[in-house]
Motif scaffolding. Structure first.
Motif: not given
Length: 203
Positions: A107-117
Motif C-alpha cells: 500500500s505504501r511505495i516509494a521508488l527513487e531514480n535519477p532523472i530518467s526515462i
C-alpha cells in the motif's frame, strides 16, 4: 484522501528493494521497524536482514507495509542518453522491472531514480529532491514516484551545491558509490514514512 489506516501495525514491515549498502534498511531498523533489504548482491554490512536474490517474488508476498525501491538506473538515466539507441532491449527490460515494482501489492511505495526515462515512458515523478535539502551540501537530483505516501519534507537545508557524485573519478566501485542513498535522505524517509498513522494526501 487518507491512506494507511488501521491495517498498518507498528513496528512496520519494511522492504528496501535493490539495496546492498543497508543505508535505508538501517535507518528504519534504528526506529524499531522490521526492515529488510533485498538485492542480487550480498549486503555490504553483512546484515542477516538482507535477502540476496530477485526482489519481485519477495515484494509480491503481500505482507509488507512499506517498500522503498531503488531500481538500477544504468539503462534509464538520461545522463546516458547518448547510448540509448544501442541498448533498447535493456531499456525495455528495466522499464518492465520498474512497472512491476510499482504494481507490487504493497500500500505504501516509494521508488527513487535519477532523472530518467521513467518520467516519459511510465509517468512523471511525484517529487524531485536534492541532498542539500537533507544535510548534504551536494547536488544530485533524485526523483520519487510515490504510492500512498506524502512528499518527503526537507529536514536540514544546508549550503553547498557541489556535484560530487558526477565528478567521481573512474574506479571499479564508482557505480556502487554513485548509487548509495545519502544518510540524511534515508533518515528522513524513516522519520516521515515509518509512522503508525494514516497519511492525509492530496488526491
Amino acid at each position: 484522501m487518507v491512506m494507511g489506516g488501521p491495517c498498518f501495525g507498528y513496528p512496520m514491515r519494511v522492504l528496501v528493494a535493490c539495496e546492498y549498502s543497508g543505508t535505508v534498511r538501517r535507518a528504519f531498523a534504528a526506529l524499531g521497524h522490521d526492515a529488510w533489504s533485498c538485492d542480487l548482491l550480498p549486503a555490504d554490512d553483512g546484515s542477516p536482514n538482507h535477502i540476496q536474490g530477485d526482489v519481485l517474488p519477495i515484494a509480491g508476498q503481500g505482507d509488507w507495509d512499506l517498500m522503498i525501491a531503488h531500481p538500477p538506473c544504468t539503462h534509464l538515466a538520461v545522463s546516458g542518453a547518448r547510448w540509448f539507441k544501442d541498448k533498447l532491449p535493456e531499456q525495455a527490460k528495466s522499464l518492465d522491472f520498474v512497472r512491476q515494482l510499482l504494481a507490487a501489492p504493497i500500500s505504501r511505495i516509494a521508488l527513487e531514480n535519477p532523472i530518467s526515462i521513467i518520467s516519459s515512458r511510465i509517468r512523471k515523478p511525484d517529487q524531485v529532491i536534492q541532498p542539500w535539502q537533507y544535510g548534504h551540501g551536494e547536488t544530485k537530483a533524485t526523483c520519487l514516484w510515490l504510492k500512498g505516501l506524502p512528499h518527503l519534507k526537507p529536514t536540514n537545508i544546508v549550503e553547498g551545491r557541489e556535484a560530487r557524485i558526477h565528478k567521481m573519478p573512474p574506479s571499479p566501485d564508482r557505480w556502487k558509490l554513485r548509487s548509495i542513498t545519502y544518510p540524511g535522505i534515508a533518515d528522513a524517509m524513516a522519520d516521515q514514512w515509518g509512522v503508525d498513522r494514516p497519511f492525509n494526501l492530496v488526491p
